[in-house]
Design a protein around this motif. Structure first.
Motif, PDB file in Angstrom:
ATOM      1  N   GLY A 213       0.821  -1.209   0.000  1.00 46.08           N
ATOM      2  CA  GLY A 213       0.000   0.000   0.000  1.00 46.08           C
ATOM      3  C   GLY A 213       0.855   1.258   0.000  1.00 46.08           C
ATOM      4  N   LYS A 214       1.900   1.266   0.826  1.00 48.70           N
ATOM      5  CA  LYS A 214       2.791   2.431   0.871  1.00 48.70           C
ATOM      6  C   LYS A 214       3.484   2.638  -0.470  1.00 48.70           C
ATOM      7  CE  LYS A 214       6.701   4.483   3.339  1.00 48.70           C
ATOM      8  NZ  LYS A 214       7.395   4.842   2.089  1.00 48.70           N
ATOM      9  N   LEU A 388      -5.532  -4.016  -4.703  1.00 50.98           N
ATOM     10  CA  LEU A 388      -4.438  -3.032  -4.683  1.00 50.98           C
ATOM     11  C   LEU A 388      -4.977  -1.642  -4.361  1.00 50.98           C
ATOM     12  CD1 LEU A 388      -2.247  -4.141  -7.758  1.00 50.98           C
ATOM     13  CD2 LEU A 388      -1.794  -4.523  -5.314  1.00 50.98           C
ATOM     14  N   ASP A 389      -6.165  -1.320  -4.872  1.00 46.15           N
ATOM     15  CA  ASP A 389      -6.776  -0.031  -4.534  1.00 46.15           C
ATOM     16  C   ASP A 389      -7.053   0.061  -3.038  1.00 46.15           C
ATOM     17  OD1 ASP A 389      -6.684   0.867  -7.103  1.00 46.15           O
ATOM     18  OD2 ASP A 389      -8.807   0.559  -7.545  1.00 46.15           O
ATOM     19  N   THR A 390      -7.500  -1.061  -2.472  1.00 42.97           N
ATOM     20  CA  THR A 390      -7.760  -1.090  -1.033  1.00 42.97           C
ATOM     21  C   THR A 390      -6.475  -0.837  -0.250  1.00 42.97           C
ATOM     22  OG1 THR A 390      -9.572  -2.668  -1.337  1.00 42.97           O
ATOM     23  CG2 THR A 390      -8.626  -2.521   0.865  1.00 42.97           C
ATOM     24  N   LEU A 391      -5.402  -1.458  -0.677  1.00 40.31           N
ATOM     25  CA  LEU A 391      -4.114  -1.255  -0.018  1.00 40.31           C
ATOM     26  C   LEU A 391      -3.637   0.183  -0.182  1.00 40.31           C
ATOM     27  CD1 LEU A 391      -2.188  -4.525  -0.996  1.00 40.31           C
ATOM     28  CD2 LEU A 391      -3.587  -4.075   1.030  1.00 40.31           C
ATOM     29  N   ARG A 392      -3.861   0.757  -1.359  1.00 41.25           N
ATOM     30  CA  ARG A 392      -3.433   2.136  -1.604  1.00 41.25           C
ATOM     31  C   ARG A 392      -4.145   3.099  -0.650  1.00 41.25           C
ATOM     32  NH1 ARG A 392      -4.765   2.260  -6.250  1.00 41.25           N
ATOM     33  NH2 ARG A 392      -2.831   2.156  -7.457  1.00 41.25           N
ATOM     34  N   VAL A 397      -5.758  -4.613   5.979  1.00 41.46           N
ATOM     35  CA  VAL A 397      -6.445  -5.839   5.560  1.00 41.46           C
ATOM     36  C   VAL A 397      -5.817  -7.074   6.174  1.00 41.46           C
ATOM     37  CG1 VAL A 397      -7.086  -4.801   3.366  1.00 41.46           C
ATOM     38  CG2 VAL A 397      -5.000  -6.169   3.530  1.00 41.46           C
ATOM     39  N   GLN A 398      -4.697  -6.923   6.853  1.00 41.83           N
ATOM     40  CA  GLN A 398      -3.921  -8.098   7.244  1.00 41.83           C
ATOM     41  C   GLN A 398      -4.656  -9.071   8.156  1.00 41.83           C
ATOM     42  OE1 GLN A 398       0.212  -7.676   7.442  1.00 41.83           O
ATOM     43  NE2 GLN A 398       0.482  -9.079   9.158  1.00 41.83           N
ATOM     44  N   PRO A 413     -11.449  -8.136   1.928  1.00 40.94           N
ATOM     45  CA  PRO A 413     -11.463  -7.885   3.352  1.00 40.94           C
ATOM     46  C   PRO A 413     -11.232  -6.408   3.634  1.00 40.94           C
ATOM     47  CG  PRO A 413     -10.067  -9.764   2.803  1.00 40.94           C
ATOM     48  CD  PRO A 413     -10.433  -9.100   1.525  1.00 40.94           C
ATOM     49  N   LYS A 414     -11.999  -5.845   4.503  1.00 37.94           N
ATOM     50  CA  LYS A 414     -11.899  -4.424   4.838  1.00 37.94           C
ATOM     51  C   LYS A 414     -11.296  -4.201   6.210  1.00 37.94           C
ATOM     52  CE  LYS A 414     -13.772  -2.917   1.054  1.00 37.94           C
ATOM     53  NZ  LYS A 414     -13.018  -2.111   0.075  1.00 37.94           N
ATOM     54  N   GLY A 415     -10.874  -5.237   6.887  1.00 35.37           N
ATOM     55  CA  GLY A 415     -10.225  -5.062   8.172  1.00 35.37           C
ATOM     56  C   GLY A 415     -11.206  -4.990   9.304  1.00 35.37           C
TER      57      GLY A 415
END
Length: 415
Positions: A213-214, A388-392, A397-398, A413-415
């Motif tokens: 994400g970073k 990838l958009d979610t991570l960005r 999500v981990q 997954p949204k966490g």
């Protein structure tokens, strides 16, 4: 009437060339310059030909008759002596090109004719340059120790993998020499255990979702050229090898059908490869096309549209962003995709491997799987881009991502 040596020596040149027959097609041509040339006249398949047998006195009467008899024997066997001579000359010239340099260059020309990837040809020429100490040696006379001395010198420089690759290249050249009748064996075969095994190096990659994400946020904020930024934005989504991406041509993209077809000559496995394009990738490509136009290379070099961007462009951009060679490489983005897609538990390993263009050792199974997993791959590529958009966006999500209890869910997954 048959000639004699005395008669031949007494023949004088005239204003025009003339002939003196010895019988049965053999004659001596006396040229106005004084040269005396043996010729054999014959018919083959209804066509009259003549065969040069040498110059008198270098070739005497007895030898000329012997050569004419040989030509007649060839005719009796149903062959054309003139065509056979030309063929033998070609073979002699071919076999005379018997140095390691001759065979290696011919082998590389063969690779070029087979339309191997440009990178393959460049590497072959590079490895040949490292083997120059044996370049002028007849390939059939080269001993294992001669090759080993070169490889050990390379190895002593800490280049173990290079030494291994040079041995493999030399082996292919020697085997080609054997196949073409200029060598007897591959002297590198017994050297397999003589080199130090290189340490296995994996492409540096980010394997934690938060790290990915970073990276995506850093790429979006990249202050360099827009084309380089778009290359870095597209690369994580399509899972292609860096060379496959940077050499992409606009003619390979079908945005309406959402597919990128990479031709066989650019693929490592020498098979055409189709990549499903997600909505995100299509949007990136539309932005890219506004910069480059719809023709030519999708990722042209900065100084000319006739060449593609350098193979180091993306890695250099990562370095300027603060990612060292042990942190991340362009090729490592494939490892990132493979790792996180497998960990998600949502997709079959075969579909993931197919998207990574890893060659199936079973050719029939490979063809079958390409069709079988296409629908799954289309869905997977869209899921991957959404993920990838979610991570960005920086969403954690981990916990859910690695929880087996959540793997059966349908959404990201949204966490």
């Amino acid at each position: 009437m048959a000639l004699t040596e005395i008669q031949i020596r007494q023949l004088k040149p005239a204003d025009r060339n003339y002939q003196c027959s010895d019988g049965r097609g053999l004659y001596l041509e006396i040229q106005s310059t004084g040269s005396k040339l043996w010729r054999f006249k014959y018919r083959y398949l209804g066509k009259q030909n003549r065969l040069a047998l040498g110059r008198h006195p270098d070739v005497g009467l007895a030898e000329a008759r012997r050569r004419a008899d040989q030509a007649r024997q060839v005719l009796q066997e149903g062959e054309d002596p003139l065509a056979l001579r030309k063929q033998n000359k070609l073979i002699a010239v071919y076999q005379a090109a018997n140095t390691f340099e001759d065979v290696a260059k011919e082998f590389i020309e063969k690779l070029t004719a087979e339309e191997r990837a440009e990178a393959t040809i460049v590497k072959a020429n590079w490895m040949f340059s490292l083997l120059k100490p044996i370049a002028k040696r007849p390939v059939a006379q080269i001993k294992p120790l001669e090759v080993l001395a070169i490889l050990k010198k390379i190895e002593a420089q800490g280049k173990r993998e290079t030494a291994r690759r040079c041995r493999a290249f030399a082996s292919r050249v020697f085997r080609y020499a054997v196949a073409t009748g200029r060598g007897e064996q591959d002297p590198t075969f017994i050297l397999r255990g003589a080199l130090i095994a290189p340490k296995v190096k994996h492409h540096a990659a980010l394997l934690e979702p938060a790290q990915v994400g970073k990276l995506l946020r850093d790429v979006d904020a990249y202050s360099g050229t827009a084309i380089t930024r778009l290359a870095m934005q597209i690369a994580p989504h399509v899972m292609a090898r860096p060379g496959e991406l940077r050499n992409a041509h606009w003619s390979e993209f079908n945005l309406a059908e959402a597919v990128w077809t990479i031709p066989a000559e650019r693929m490592k496995a020498r098979r055409a490869h189709e990549v499903p394009l997600s909505r995100q990738v299509i949007n990136y490509l539309i932005e890219l096309q506004d910069l480059t136009g719809p023709y030519g290379y999708a990722f042209p070099a900065r100084h000319t549209a006739r060449k593609t961007m350098s193979e180091n462009t993306i890695n250099n951009a990562f370095r300027r962003m603060g990612y060292g060679p042990r942190d991340l490489t362009a090729h490592g983005l494939r490892t990132t995709a493979s790792t996180l897609l497998n960990e998600s538990g949502r997709w079959s390993a075969d579909a993931i491997e197919r998207s990574l263009a890893h060659m199936d050792t079973n050719a029939i199974r490979g063809i079958y799987n390409r069709g079988r997993y296409w629908a799954e791959r289309v869905e997977m590529h869209q899921w991957w881009s959404d993920f990838l958009d979610t991570l960005r966006e920086g969403i954690d999500v981990q916990p859910a991502y690695r929880s087996q209890a959540n793997l059966a869910g349908g959404g990201i997954p949204k966490g």
